[in-house]
Scaffold this active site. Structure first.
Site, PDB file in Angstrom:
ATOM      1  N   CYS A 389      -3.107 -17.628  -2.053  1.00 43.13           N
ATOM      2  CA  CYS A 389      -2.887 -17.007  -0.694  1.00 43.13           C
ATOM      3  C   CYS A 389      -4.125 -16.257  -0.317  1.00 43.13           C
ATOM      4  O   CYS A 389      -3.919 -14.577  -0.250  1.00 43.13           O
ATOM      5  CB  CYS A 389      -1.659 -16.299  -0.911  1.00 43.13           C
ATOM      6  SG  CYS A 389      -1.023 -15.753   1.003  1.00 43.13           S
ATOM      7  N   GLU A 390      -5.299 -16.708   0.027  1.00 45.34           N
ATOM      8  CA  GLU A 390      -6.501 -15.838   0.673  1.00 45.34           C
ATOM      9  C   GLU A 390      -7.307 -16.795   1.443  1.00 45.34           C
ATOM     10  O   GLU A 390      -7.580 -18.038   0.869  1.00 45.34           O
ATOM     11  CB  GLU A 390      -7.075 -15.437  -0.753  1.00 45.34           C
ATOM     12  CG  GLU A 390      -8.335 -14.686  -0.512  1.00 45.34           C
ATOM     13  CD  GLU A 390      -7.681 -13.083  -0.157  1.00 45.34           C
ATOM     14  OE1 GLU A 390      -8.285 -12.522   0.658  1.00 45.34           O
ATOM     15  OE2 GLU A 390      -6.654 -12.737  -0.708  1.00 45.34           O
TER      16      GLU A 390
END
Length: 461
Positions: A389-390
């Site tokens: 999640c980046e």
């Protein structure tokens, strides 16, 4: 960057050095370990087909070519004959690798108590260990001195006093090197020869701190000043930076002999030897580097009228980097529209910045290949991204992959041996992948995959 339109109709923007391949299935040998090859499109390393290997260990997985690692270690050992060659364990270290290093006749650099623990567990002779780090605690120093570590590279005035106190308490005379900053910063094909003092490592030569550090070491009966240590950068492809650094460091070396009455027996020129991550990189052969560096040092020593000290170097990336690749499974593929009518193929895999942070951290470039089959599809410009999640979770920024790349395919990234597993994390509570050594058609796990039980073991709840 340049606009690109592939025969398959996909458009994108690629770096100027990246060219569309004539055969998207072919490997670029300079980027891979020596045993890597394709058989009908299927990647083989160490005599093993990658799909068969990951069927047993799953993905992501680091695949380490043992013969390639050993041959690169020998190339530095033989190329730099007469030197002490210290393998820089921070690049990647485990018990098996520490044993390979010793078996190939290399010394070993560590920079933490954990790395020292692995080295000692592997049976590394303590006298052949160098201990780096800019903030070693008294406890860590006591363990190192008590173990008989051959040399400690001191990095601050506080550390000089700590090492002296520990050695005095243990009744030994500890060998130390003083790490100096020579005002040279070298990376890739460029170096800056002006003052580069704004960093945490070493004592500045230009400020006089380096000479003061040597003076303080000499003043302690419990310390033996073995020499100076200089490290100028990373991913270095020529010796220009070393030439400037050697001149400055050897001038200090000579001054110490003249003013302190100590002829230093050693000089460590550090590491930073580059590897080929992509086609834009062109590393030199170790023997060529050795010839050039030796010529620089002997010439400077002759000009200063001093004897040539015993030399040492510290390759890490240049040994383990090309020996390893990382294998992933593709999970999703999608086209993303860009400005000007361009588009990019995003290939999401089951790893990412938790197993290789270098792209996000250093804007590093990598290559990759479809590893599980041959493809007749036209190449498309792709970006391989992770599952975290980046938005910066990128594995390979730009590479041509077959236009029919699909979920379930395997993608392999070469050159991941250095600072991949060693800088891996549990970001998003990911489990760190295994390291699988391959040799002569056989595989063995030398670092196992983490489990959920490992992840929860430190979570007290």
């Amino acid at each position: 960057m340049s606009a690109h339109v592939s025969p398959g109709g996909f458009t994108g923007t690629s770096p100027v050095w990246l060219r569309e391949p004539a055969d998207v299935n072919a490997l670029i040998p300079a980027l891979w370990s020596s045993s890597a090859r394709k058989d009908d499109g299927v990647l083989q390393v160490g005599g093993l087909a990658i799909p068969d290997l990951v069927a047993d260990v799953n993905t992501p997985a680091y695949v380490l070519d043992e013969d390639d690692f050993r041959s690169r270690a020998r190339a530095f050992r033989d190329g730099f004959a007469g030197y002490d060659v210290y393998y820089a364990g921070k690049a990647f270290l485990c018990t098996a690798v520490a044993r390979w290093v010793a078996e190939e006749g290399l010394c070993l650099d560590v920079c933490s108590d954990g790395e020292l623990t692995v080295a000692l567990r592997a049976g590394t002779a303590p006298a052949r260990i160098g201990y780096h780090g800019n903030n070693k605690t008294a406890m860590e120093l006591r363990r190192a001195v008590d173990a008989g570590v051959g040399r400690i590279i001191v990095d601050s005035f506080h550390e000089i006093e700590r090492v002296a106190d520990v050695a005095r308490q243990l009744g030994v005379r500890q060998g130390v090197m003083v790490r100096v900053t020579a005002g040279v910063e070298a990376h890739t094909h460029e170096f800056i020869a002006t003052a580069h003092e704004d960093q945490k490592f070493g004592f500045s030569i230009s400020s006089g701190d380096a000479f003061d550090a040597a003076s303080r070491v000499v003043a302690h009966d419990s310390l033996e000043l073995r020499g100076l240590h200089s490290h100028i950068g990373s991913q270095i492809f020529d010796t220009s930076g070393w030439e400037v650094a050697a001149r400055r460091v050897l001038a200090l070396h000579a001054r110490i002999g003249a003013e302190l009455g100590r002829v230093l027996p050693e000089l460590d020129l550090g590491g930073g030897f580059g590897i080929a991550y992509t086609t834009q990189d062109d590393p030199a052969d170790p023997a060529v580097l050795a010839e050039q560096i030796t010529k620089i040092v002997t010439g400077e020593c002759a000009a200063l009228g001093i004897p040539v000290p015993h030399l040492s170097i510290e390759p890490g990336r240049a040994i383990v980097g090309p020996a390893m690749c990382t294998v992933y499974t593709v999970g999703t593929v999608k086209q993303v529209a860009l400005d000007g009518g361009a588009s990019r193929t995003y290939v999401s895999v089951d790893g990412g910045m938790s197993d290789n942070i270098r792209t996000a951290l250093y804007d590093a470039d990598y290559s990759c290949t479809l590893a599980s089959r041959a493809s007749a599809a036209a190449p498309v410009l792709a970006r391989v991204v992770g599952k975290h999640c980046e938005s910066g979770d990128i594995v390979v920024k730009d590479e041509f992959l077959p236009g029919d790349i699909a979920p379930g395919d395997l993608v392999a990234v070469p050159g991941t041996g250095a600072y991949g597993r060693s800088m891996a994390s549990n970001y998003n509570h990911a489990l760190r992948p295994p390291v699988v050594a391959v040799k002569d058609g056989a595989a063995r796990v030398i670092v196992r995959r983490e489990t959920v039980e490992d992840l929860l073991a430190t979570d007290i709840g």
